[in-house]
Motif scaffolding. Sequence first.
Motif, mmCIF file in Angstrom:
data_model
loop_
_atom_site.group_PDB
_atom_site.id
_atom_site.type_symbol
_atom_site.label_atom_id
_atom_site.label_comp_id
_atom_site.label_asym_id
_atom_site.label_seq_id
_atom_site.Cartn_x
_atom_site.Cartn_y
_atom_site.Cartn_z
ATOM 1 N N PRO A 77 -34.676 20.269 -8.209
ATOM 2 C CA PRO A 77 -35.387 19.005 -7.985
ATOM 3 C C PRO A 77 -36.904 19.157 -7.911
ATOM 4 O O PRO A 77 -37.631 18.207 -8.203
ATOM 5 N N ALA A 78 -37.387 20.346 -7.570
ATOM 6 C CA ALA A 78 -38.827 20.554 -7.462
ATOM 7 C C ALA A 78 -39.493 20.674 -8.830
ATOM 8 O O ALA A 78 -40.590 20.152 -9.042
ATOM 9 N N THR A 79 -38.827 21.342 -9.773
ATOM 10 C CA THR A 79 -39.427 21.577 -11.089
ATOM 11 C C THR A 79 -38.836 20.694 -12.181
ATOM 12 O O THR A 79 -39.383 20.633 -13.282
ATOM 13 N N ARG A 80 -37.684 20.051 -11.909
ATOM 14 C CA ARG A 80 -36.957 19.218 -12.863
ATOM 15 C C ARG A 80 -36.451 20.039 -14.047
ATOM 16 O O ARG A 80 -36.259 19.531 -15.143
ATOM 17 N N VAL A 81 -36.212 21.309 -13.812
ATOM 18 C CA VAL A 81 -35.616 22.189 -14.812
ATOM 19 C C VAL A 81 -34.111 22.173 -14.591
ATOM 20 O O VAL A 81 -33.637 22.200 -13.452
ATOM 21 N N ALA A 82 -33.351 22.114 -15.703
ATOM 22 C CA ALA A 82 -31.894 21.984 -15.607
ATOM 23 C C ALA A 82 -31.185 22.972 -16.522
ATOM 24 O O ALA A 82 -31.765 23.486 -17.479
ATOM 25 N N ARG A 83 -29.903 23.160 -16.192
ATOM 26 C CA ARG A 83 -29.042 24.013 -17.008
ATOM 27 C C ARG A 83 -27.608 23.613 -16.729
ATOM 28 O O ARG A 83 -27.243 23.387 -15.576
ATOM 29 N N LEU A 119 -33.428 29.053 -12.968
ATOM 30 C CA LEU A 119 -33.745 27.746 -12.400
ATOM 31 C C LEU A 119 -34.821 27.818 -11.314
ATOM 32 O O LEU A 119 -35.228 26.788 -10.776
ATOM 33 N N GLY A 120 -35.266 29.032 -10.974
ATOM 34 C CA GLY A 120 -36.376 29.190 -10.044
ATOM 35 C C GLY A 120 -36.026 28.988 -8.587
ATOM 36 O O GLY A 120 -36.871 28.543 -7.802
ATOM 37 N N VAL A 121 -34.777 29.301 -8.214
ATOM 38 C CA VAL A 121 -34.351 29.175 -6.820
ATOM 39 C C VAL A 121 -33.654 30.456 -6.377
ATOM 40 O O VAL A 121 -33.244 31.275 -7.194
ATOM 41 N N GLY A 122 -33.491 30.601 -5.067
ATOM 42 C CA GLY A 122 -32.811 31.767 -4.522
ATOM 43 C C GLY A 122 -31.379 31.498 -4.125
ATOM 44 O O GLY A 122 -30.607 32.426 -3.889
ATOM 45 N N ASP A 123 -31.009 30.216 -4.041
ATOM 46 C CA ASP A 123 -29.674 29.854 -3.562
ATOM 47 C C ASP A 123 -29.206 28.575 -4.250
ATOM 48 O O ASP A 123 -30.005 27.667 -4.494
ATOM 49 N N SER A 124 -27.917 28.490 -4.514
ATOM 50 C CA SER A 124 -27.337 27.314 -5.181
ATOM 51 C C SER A 124 -27.569 26.034 -4.389
ATOM 52 O O SER A 124 -27.635 24.943 -4.972
ATOM 53 N N GLN A 125 -27.684 26.139 -3.077
ATOM 54 C CA GLN A 125 -27.858 24.946 -2.242
ATOM 55 C C GLN A 125 -29.216 24.288 -2.419
ATOM 56 O O GLN A 125 -29.433 23.171 -1.966
ATOM 57 N N GLU A 126 -30.134 24.955 -3.107
ATOM 58 C CA GLU A 126 -31.443 24.380 -3.381
ATOM 59 C C GLU A 126 -31.428 23.458 -4.597
ATOM 60 O O GLU A 126 -32.429 22.815 -4.910
ATOM 61 N N GLY A 155 -29.681 20.397 -7.252
ATOM 62 C CA GLY A 155 -28.893 19.175 -7.346
ATOM 63 C C GLY A 155 -27.849 19.380 -8.427
ATOM 64 O O GLY A 155 -28.080 20.131 -9.383
ATOM 65 N N PHE A 156 -26.696 18.735 -8.292
ATOM 66 C CA PHE A 156 -25.612 18.918 -9.259
ATOM 67 C C PHE A 156 -25.064 17.576 -9.717
ATOM 68 O O PHE A 156 -24.946 16.637 -8.923
ATOM 69 N N TYR A 157 -24.702 17.533 -11.010
ATOM 70 C CA TYR A 157 -24.010 16.396 -11.597
ATOM 71 C C TYR A 157 -22.865 16.926 -12.435
ATOM 72 O O TYR A 157 -22.979 17.997 -13.046
ATOM 73 N N VAL A 158 -21.770 16.184 -12.467
ATOM 74 C CA VAL A 158 -20.631 16.566 -13.299
ATOM 75 C C VAL A 158 -20.435 15.502 -14.366
ATOM 76 O O VAL A 158 -20.604 14.311 -14.109
ATOM 77 N N LEU A 159 -20.097 15.950 -15.563
ATOM 78 C CA LEU A 159 -19.920 15.027 -16.675
ATOM 79 C C LEU A 159 -18.556 14.363 -16.589
ATOM 80 O O LEU A 159 -17.566 14.986 -16.206
ATOM 81 N N CYS A 160 -18.528 13.103 -16.963
ATOM 82 C CA CYS A 160 -17.330 12.271 -16.861
ATOM 83 C C CYS A 160 -16.922 11.815 -18.259
ATOM 84 O O CYS A 160 -17.766 11.359 -19.030
ATOM 85 N N VAL A 161 -15.649 11.964 -18.564
ATOM 86 C CA VAL A 161 -15.101 11.411 -19.800
ATOM 87 C C VAL A 161 -14.419 10.110 -19.413
ATOM 88 O O VAL A 161 -13.403 10.116 -18.714
#
Length: 150
Positions: free
Chosen positions: A118-124, A83-90, A92-98
């Motif tokens: 958020p800087a690159t808009r790359v997600a996983r 994801l191109g970061v050094g720390d999880s705090q860098e 953004g997170f979303y959780v899926l809802c049923v």
Amino acid sequence: MKLQTKYFGEVDYVEADVVKFLTGPFGFEEEREFLILPFEGSTGTLLCIQSIQTPALAFVAMDPFSLLSDYNPVLQPGELKELGVGDSQELGFYVLCVVKKPVSDSTVNLKCPVAINPATRVARQVILEADAYEMRHPLDQFGLKEGTPC
């Protein structure tokens, strides 16, 4: 550009709005490009992760910090590197809802959040190793009342 969406009808977007998954969400690995669209009246806590490739595919997601202020997702070094970061705090997170009826029976998956740079808009979508989170946390566990969005 225009996109017909599952919940919002036709929307306009630009390439900079697109979130690109390295591998699509679990079960949808071929789906790689999405828009993050907030539901009206949710103040940004209830969102739609809308596929660009398949307009009928959209996930309801929530800001996990609006549910659990001490939510602390920690990714593995390889995931952070992807994801191109050094720390999880860098991230953004979303959780899926049923979403179920009644809404109080709905669940959120805190174990497998979607992490976005958020800087690159790359997600996983990742699987957290912490035992504190489950795949089916009932929404009523968070004190949400009937009529609350989700």
